[in-house]
Design a protein around this motif. Structure first.
Motif, PDB file in Angstrom:
ATOM      1  N   ILE A  39       0.854  -1.181   0.000  1.00  0.00           N
ATOM      2  CA  ILE A  39       0.000   0.000   0.000  1.00  0.00           C
ATOM      3  C   ILE A  39       0.894   1.236   0.000  1.00  0.00           C
ATOM      4  CG2 ILE A  39      -1.735   1.306   1.257  1.00  0.00           C
ATOM      5  CD1 ILE A  39      -2.782  -1.329   2.357  1.00  0.00           C
ATOM      6  N   ASN A  40       0.799   2.031  -1.060  1.00  0.00           N
ATOM      7  CA  ASN A  40       1.531   3.288  -1.166  1.00  0.00           C
ATOM      8  C   ASN A  40       0.603   4.400  -0.709  1.00  0.00           C
ATOM      9  OD1 ASN A  40       3.693   1.912  -2.447  1.00  0.00           O
ATOM     10  ND2 ASN A  40       2.568   2.006  -4.372  1.00  0.00           N
ATOM     11  N   LEU A  41       0.876   4.970   0.449  1.00  0.00           N
ATOM     12  CA  LEU A  41       0.010   5.977   1.047  1.00  0.00           C
ATOM     13  C   LEU A  41       0.682   7.340   0.950  1.00  0.00           C
ATOM     14  CD1 LEU A  41      -2.573   6.574   2.671  1.00  0.00           C
ATOM     15  CD2 LEU A  41      -1.268   6.069   4.731  1.00  0.00           C
ATOM     16  N   SER A  42      -0.048   8.309   0.440  1.00  0.00           N
ATOM     17  CA  SER A  42       0.480   9.670   0.365  1.00  0.00           C
ATOM     18  C   SER A  42      -0.601  10.646   0.789  1.00  0.00           C
ATOM     19  CB  SER A  42       0.963   9.985  -1.051  1.00  0.00           C
ATOM     20  OG  SER A  42      -0.101   9.917  -1.965  1.00  0.00           O
ATOM     21  N   GLY A  43      -0.170  11.816   1.232  1.00  0.00           N
ATOM     22  CA  GLY A  43      -1.105  12.826   1.678  1.00  0.00           C
ATOM     23  C   GLY A  43      -0.879  14.132   0.946  1.00  0.00           C
ATOM     24  N   HIS A  44      -1.956  14.825   0.679  1.00  0.00           N
ATOM     25  CA  HIS A  44      -1.898  16.132   0.041  1.00  0.00           C
ATOM     26  C   HIS A  44      -2.610  17.103   0.979  1.00  0.00           C
ATOM     27  CE1 HIS A  44      -2.159  19.394  -2.673  1.00  0.00           C
ATOM     28  NE2 HIS A  44      -2.078  18.716  -3.797  1.00  0.00           N
ATOM     29  N   HIS A  45      -1.863  17.993   1.596  1.00  0.00           N
ATOM     30  CA  HIS A  45      -2.361  18.901   2.634  1.00  0.00           C
ATOM     31  C   HIS A  45      -2.793  18.131   3.880  1.00  0.00           C
ATOM     32  CE1 HIS A  45      -2.260  22.306  -0.092  1.00  0.00           C
ATOM     33  NE2 HIS A  45      -2.936  21.596  -0.976  1.00  0.00           N
ATOM     34  N   VAL A  46      -2.271  16.910   4.023  1.00  0.00           N
ATOM     35  CA  VAL A  46      -2.579  16.065   5.178  1.00  0.00           C
ATOM     36  C   VAL A  46      -1.280  15.396   5.616  1.00  0.00           C
ATOM     37  CG1 VAL A  46      -3.832  14.022   5.982  1.00  0.00           C
ATOM     38  CG2 VAL A  46      -4.914  15.575   4.381  1.00  0.00           C
ATOM     39  N   THR A  48       0.276  10.080   9.321  1.00  0.00           N
ATOM     40  CA  THR A  48       0.886   9.588  10.561  1.00  0.00           C
ATOM     41  C   THR A  48       0.850   8.062  10.592  1.00  0.00           C
ATOM     42  OG1 THR A  48      -1.213   9.658  11.741  1.00  0.00           O
ATOM     43  CG2 THR A  48       0.141  11.651  11.809  1.00  0.00           C
ATOM     44  N   GLU A  49       1.471   7.510  11.591  1.00  0.00           N
ATOM     45  CA  GLU A  49       1.489   6.053  11.754  1.00  0.00           C
ATOM     46  C   GLU A  49       0.079   5.516  12.007  1.00  0.00           C
ATOM     47  OE1 GLU A  49       3.294   2.565  11.320  1.00  0.00           O
ATOM     48  OE2 GLU A  49       4.310   4.490  11.145  1.00  0.00           O
ATOM     49  N   THR A  50      -0.748   6.282  12.714  1.00  0.00           N
ATOM     50  CA  THR A  50      -2.128   5.882  12.980  1.00  0.00           C
ATOM     51  C   THR A  50      -2.926   5.782  11.681  1.00  0.00           C
ATOM     52  OG1 THR A  50      -1.993   7.085  15.065  1.00  0.00           O
ATOM     53  CG2 THR A  50      -4.179   6.440  14.319  1.00  0.00           C
ATOM     54  N   VAL A  51      -2.727   6.739  10.790  1.00  0.00           N
ATOM     55  CA  VAL A  51      -3.424   6.715   9.503  1.00  0.00           C
ATOM     56  C   VAL A  51      -2.964   5.511   8.688  1.00  0.00           C
ATOM     57  CG1 VAL A  51      -3.798   7.965   7.341  1.00  0.00           C
ATOM     58  CG2 VAL A  51      -3.737   9.218   9.500  1.00  0.00           C
ATOM     59  N   LYS A  52      -1.660   5.248   8.684  1.00  0.00           N
ATOM     60  CA  LYS A  52      -1.131   4.087   7.951  1.00  0.00           C
ATOM     61  C   LYS A  52      -1.738   2.785   8.465  1.00  0.00           C
ATOM     62  CE  LYS A  52       3.377   5.948   6.705  1.00  0.00           C
ATOM     63  NZ  LYS A  52       4.833   5.826   6.889  1.00  0.00           N
ATOM     64  N   LEU A  53      -1.784   2.636   9.773  1.00  0.00           N
ATOM     65  CA  LEU A  53      -2.342   1.419  10.356  1.00  0.00           C
ATOM     66  C   LEU A  53      -3.820   1.279  10.026  1.00  0.00           C
ATOM     67  CD1 LEU A  53      -0.617   1.390  13.861  1.00  0.00           C
ATOM     68  CD2 LEU A  53      -0.162  -0.124  11.929  1.00  0.00           C
ATOM     69  N   ASP A 112      -2.475   2.341  -4.547  1.00  0.00           N
ATOM     70  CA  ASP A 112      -2.010   3.705  -4.371  1.00  0.00           C
ATOM     71  C   ASP A 112      -3.140   4.483  -3.706  1.00  0.00           C
ATOM     72  OD1 ASP A 112       0.413   3.188  -5.695  1.00  0.00           O
ATOM     73  OD2 ASP A 112      -0.540   3.484  -7.639  1.00  0.00           O
ATOM     74  N   VAL A 113      -2.921   4.902  -2.468  1.00  0.00           N
ATOM     75  CA  VAL A 113      -3.934   5.610  -1.698  1.00  0.00           C
ATOM     76  C   VAL A 113      -3.458   7.045  -1.488  1.00  0.00           C
ATOM     77  CG1 VAL A 113      -5.244   5.669   0.457  1.00  0.00           C
ATOM     78  CG2 VAL A 113      -4.559   3.477  -0.510  1.00  0.00           C
ATOM     79  N   THR A 114      -4.303   8.008  -1.868  1.00  0.00           N
ATOM     80  CA  THR A 114      -3.987   9.420  -1.686  1.00  0.00           C
ATOM     81  C   THR A 114      -5.071  10.059  -0.835  1.00  0.00           C
ATOM     82  OG1 THR A 114      -3.000   9.455  -3.888  1.00  0.00           O
ATOM     83  CG2 THR A 114      -3.463  11.574  -2.868  1.00  0.00           C
ATOM     84  N   VAL A 115      -4.659  10.664   0.273  1.00  0.00           N
ATOM     85  CA  VAL A 115      -5.580  11.363   1.165  1.00  0.00           C
ATOM     86  C   VAL A 115      -5.369  12.863   0.943  1.00  0.00           C
ATOM     87  CG1 VAL A 115      -6.292  11.733   3.550  1.00  0.00           C
ATOM     88  CG2 VAL A 115      -5.423   9.503   2.851  1.00  0.00           C
TER      89      VAL A 115
END
Length: 119
Positions: A3-10, A13-18, A38-41
């Motif tokens: 899972i590739n997690l990225s944030g835009h204006h966010v 954190t480790e909590t979000v990843k979990l 690919d997850v983008t928040v």
């Protein structure tokens, strides 16, 4: 499944990843051929948007979820991705079933030739 997690204006954190890994673990077990997600928040105008993209059996599949709170946005994106993957899996299974053959026109042509239409 990666899972590739990225944030835009966010801040991711480790909590979000979990939480994201926990939500998408069930999808990984239902669709073992998935290699990565690919997850983008994104946070814009006070609303979180979560976009999920992946490739499944040669087709790009994407889903989006939006909510003023991040956790329901992630859940909505997961639900939509699950529905899209099930739809694609159903399409692939339907292609395996044999389709009924249509009567070939040459058979009808042969029948007309055998008939005595002159009087």
């Amino acid at each position: 499944m990666k899972i590739n997690l990225s944030g835009h204006h966010v801040e991711v954190t480790e909590t979000v990843k979990l939480h994201v890994e926990e939500k998408f673990a069930k999808i990984a077990s239902h669709f073992p051929s998935l290699i990565s997600l690919d997850v983008t928040v994104t946070k814009e105008r006070g609303e979180y948007e979560v976009e999920v993209r992946t490739n499944y059996e040669g087709v790009s599949v994407a889903a989006k979820g939006a909510d003023p709170v991040m956790w329901p946005a992630i859940a909505a994106a997961k639900k939509k991705l699950d529905a899209a993957l099930k739809h694609r899996k159903g399409q692939l299974k339907a292609d395996l079933h044999s389709k009924p053959d249509v009567t070939a026109p040459e058979i009808a042509y042969e029948k007309v030739q055998e008939m005595n239409l002159e009087k």
